[in-house]
Design an enzyme around this catalytic site. Structure first.
Site, PDB file in Angstrom:
ATOM      1  N   HIS A   1       0.888  -1.170   0.000  1.00  0.00           N
ATOM      2  CA  HIS A   1       0.000   0.000   0.000  1.00  0.00           C
ATOM      3  C   HIS A   1       0.919   1.211   0.000  1.00  0.00           C
ATOM      4  O   HIS A   1       1.939   1.218   0.710  1.00  0.00           O
ATOM      5  CB  HIS A   1      -0.897   0.032   1.237  1.00  0.00           C
ATOM      6  CG  HIS A   1      -1.558   1.358   1.442  1.00  0.00           C
ATOM      7  ND1 HIS A   1      -2.650   1.750   0.697  1.00  0.00           N
ATOM      8  CD2 HIS A   1      -1.268   2.381   2.274  1.00  0.00           C
ATOM      9  CE1 HIS A   1      -3.004   2.974   1.075  1.00  0.00           C
ATOM     10  NE2 HIS A   1      -2.185   3.377   2.030  1.00  0.00           N
ATOM     11  N   CYS A  30      -4.380   1.912  -4.836  1.00  0.00           N
ATOM     12  CA  CYS A  30      -3.590   2.970  -4.197  1.00  0.00           C
ATOM     13  C   CYS A  30      -2.263   3.197  -4.911  1.00  0.00           C
ATOM     14  O   CYS A  30      -1.790   4.339  -5.004  1.00  0.00           O
ATOM     15  CB  CYS A  30      -3.339   2.633  -2.724  1.00  0.00           C
ATOM     16  SG  CYS A  30      -2.454   1.067  -2.472  1.00  0.00           S
TER      17      CYS A  30
END
Length: 164
Positions: free
Chosen positions: A38, A108
Site C-alpha cells: 500500500h 492505491c
C-alpha cells in the site's frame, strides 16, 4: 524576482501482509514476494492515498496500518497546496472516485504513481506497480482473483471530497 517554493514529496510504502507475503509466497505462488504494498504520497504536510472510499488524507504515517515499512524520497515539487488540492478534487470526481477502485487494476499504487508523476515527473518504484501482474501471472493468483477483487483496502483517513 519571484520566489518559487519547493515542497518535498515522498512515497510511504506499507506491507499490508506484515511480513506474511515474504514467508508464504514461495509456497503459494512459486515466487518470492517481499510484501503486499500500500502506498501514499506525502506532500504539504499530509499523506494522500486512494482506497475503496476514494481519495483520502491523513497526517503522514497516520493510517491504521501504522508506520511505513519504507519511505522513498521522490524529490521536490513546485505545485502549491491550493493547485494540488484542486487536482485531487478533480481526480476524486472522475478517475479516483470510490466506485472506480479495483484491487488489481486501479488501486492505491496506481494513484500514488500518477500523483508522483504529476508532482515530480518521477514514478514510484516498479516493484510496487508490477505486483498485481506478478501475482496474477501465477495459477494460485488466478484462482484467488475473484475473491481478492471483492476486497477493498481502507486504511482510514479523511475523504478529500467529504464522503465517508
Amino acid at each position: 524576482m519571484e520566489q518559487t517554493n519547493a515542497y518535498p514529496v515522498k512515497v510511504h510504502i506499507y506491507d499490508l501482509s506484515r511480513g506474511m507475503a515474504r514467508q508464504l509466497s514461495p509456497a503459494l505462488l512459486g515466487m518470492q514476494l517481499d510484501g503486499i504494498w500500500h502506498t501514499g504520497i506525502v506532500v504539504h504536510g499530509k499523506e494522500f492515498f486512494f482506497s475503496g472510499e476514494g481519495i483520502n488524507n491523513c497526517p503522514p504515517a497516520g493510517t491504521v496500518i501504522g508506520e511505513p515499512d519504507s519511505i522513498v524520497d521522490l524529490g521536490f515539487t513546485e505545485v502549491p497546496e491550493e493547485i494540488f488540492t484542486e487536482y485531487l478534487s478533480s481526480l476524486g470526481e472522475s478517475s479516483y472516485s470510490s466506485d472506480k477502485y479495483s484491487l488489481f487494476e486501479h488501486n492505491c499504487n496506481v494513484f500514488s504513481n500518477e500523483v508522483a508523476q504529476f508532482l515530480t515527473g518521477r514514478k514510484i518504484p516498479s516493484y510496487i506497480t508490477d505486483l498485481p501482474s506478478d501475482i496474477l501471472s501465477t495459477p494460485f493468483g488466478q484462482a484467488l482473483r475473484p475473491l481478492l477483487e471483492s476486497m477493498a483496502i481502507n486504511p482510514g483517513g479523511s475523504n478529500i471530497n467529504g464522503r465517508r
